[in-house]
Design an enzyme around this catalytic site. Sequence first.
Site, PDB file in Angstrom:
ATOM      1  N   ARG A  96       0.790  -1.249   0.000  1.00  0.00           N
ATOM      2  CA  ARG A  96       0.000   0.000   0.000  1.00  0.00           C
ATOM      3  C   ARG A  96       0.814   1.287   0.000  1.00  0.00           C
ATOM      4  NH1 ARG A  96      -4.075  -2.801  -1.911  1.00  0.00           N
ATOM      5  NH2 ARG A  96      -5.460  -3.749  -0.373  1.00  0.00           N
ATOM      6  N   ASP A 139      -1.723 -13.064  -0.751  1.00  0.00           N
ATOM      7  CA  ASP A 139      -2.521 -11.957  -1.301  1.00  0.00           C
ATOM      8  C   ASP A 139      -2.929 -11.009  -0.168  1.00  0.00           C
ATOM      9  OD1 ASP A 139      -3.757 -10.238  -2.996  1.00  0.00           O
ATOM     10  OD2 ASP A 139      -5.308 -11.616  -3.686  1.00  0.00           O
TER      11      ASP A 139
HETATM   12  O1  DOR Z   1      -9.431  -8.961  -2.903  1.00  0.00           O
HETATM   13  C1  DOR Z   1      -8.554  -8.395  -3.532  1.00  0.00           C
HETATM   14  N1  DOR Z   1      -7.911  -7.318  -3.034  1.00  0.00           N
HETATM   15  N2  DOR Z   1      -8.230  -8.859  -4.748  1.00  0.00           N
HETATM   16  C2  DOR Z   1      -7.385  -8.186  -5.560  1.00  0.00           C
HETATM   17  O2  DOR Z   1      -7.124  -8.656  -6.644  1.00  0.00           O
HETATM   18  C3  DOR Z   1      -6.797  -6.894  -5.133  1.00  0.00           C
HETATM   19  C4  DOR Z   1      -6.749  -6.788  -3.661  1.00  0.00           C
HETATM   20  C5  DOR Z   1      -6.479  -5.393  -3.165  1.00  0.00           C
HETATM   21  O3  DOR Z   1      -5.605  -4.701  -3.728  1.00  0.00           O
HETATM   22  O4  DOR Z   1      -7.116  -4.985  -2.193  1.00  0.00           O
END
Ligand code: DOR
Length: 437
Positions: A76, A317
Amino acid sequence: MKPNENPANLILRNGRVIDPARGFDAVASVLIENGKVVEVGANIEIGTERRREFEQIDAGDKWIVPGLIDMHVHLREPGEEYKETISSGTRAAVAGGFTSVACMPNTHPVNDCAAVTQFILKKAADEGVCRVFPVAAISKGLEGRNLSEFGDLRAAGAAAVSDDGRPVEGSLLMRRALEYAKTFDLPVISHCEDLGLSAGGLMNEGRVSTRLGLRGIPRAAEEVMAARDILLAELTGARVHLAHISTAGSVALIREAKKRGIPVTAETAPHYFTLDEELLSTFDPVYKVNPPLRAREDIEAVKAGLRDGTIDVIASDHAPHSTVEKDLEFEYAANGMIGLESSLPLILRLVSDGVLSPAEAIAKVTQNPARILSIPFGALSKGAPADLTLIDPRVKYTIDARKFASKSRNCPFDGMEVQGRAVMTIVDGRVVFTAAD
Ligand code: DOR
């Protein structure tokens, strides 16, 4: 992470050393000197005159593994530092046992030029506590119109390219991206989603979405793009890595593609083999993620894909969001879950459930992501930088997101009873994390 000025000399004694890259799995000790792995073996002797130079760590009952690599996180920074920063995100990483992370480009500004890649690397050097590998954008501004300058980005230190968070909608642009990336040996990471099919969707499409009255996202939204990118990898001969795989159909497509020798690799995230769509009946936005949580049969297929090697990598992720984006009515909440500090026990659950052996599980977060990103980590080779994780596979505890180093709290595993955690994380020969008892 600062250049290694004062690495400690350490000896980790008598742990179970699991190093899948070298096919090593035995009780042994690891000697670390000047930030490098010097020796891995059963009987390491240090002369009495040098013994005082080495800190001795008793690793009995613990696993000693190469430092874990999470090849899919969102840090972020720049732009949304209220959700996470490179400092807080890398502290979360080492608390979860990770010594390297690859961070996605959907920051503000987008990481689509050398200046942003360099900014991330500089911040990581000054304020980070683990290695950070920036993933740059495939298209300028993630807009899917013009390609970024892959040569400049590679030279600046980008480890891969991806428009993650969005797909590359145009097939011709994706073809050109693959051709262009191939000349720089940059892996292309694909976020597989057909935006037409997923439009307006909030959860997996099926009986549960109908019952809840929430608009569904069909599995085909992922599978159509997975199939396209497999075909484009075949056409171009370029490597494509499919991110966050969630459906049984995608697993079948990847399995078939690998059989045909197409240069495709794939990853899934712990939530796709742990949580199912029934949780959405709580309407709790903590379960909102893209791609969405799927059905039991998808979970089983993802596990089968992990077991037979169709899915090479487990990545968190890690997608931090603040309460401003998450604590809203389900429809308006942002997609994403944090995962850096909960991944490891969920991966270890695959071992206790008999899905993966310890070495297979560790390979999915060491050797395999290192190979895909072409980074010289993920193994305990002689002379390699001493990145190691010490794991207690037996300790039982309850995940408590309030204790996380991450700035965000959007963790769907909060309150879950789990077993196993990182107790010490070593980067470049320095102890950067030790678990409090
Ligand atoms: O759930 C998700 N959040 N999927 C994504 O592909 C991007 C990610 C985010 O950047 O928050």
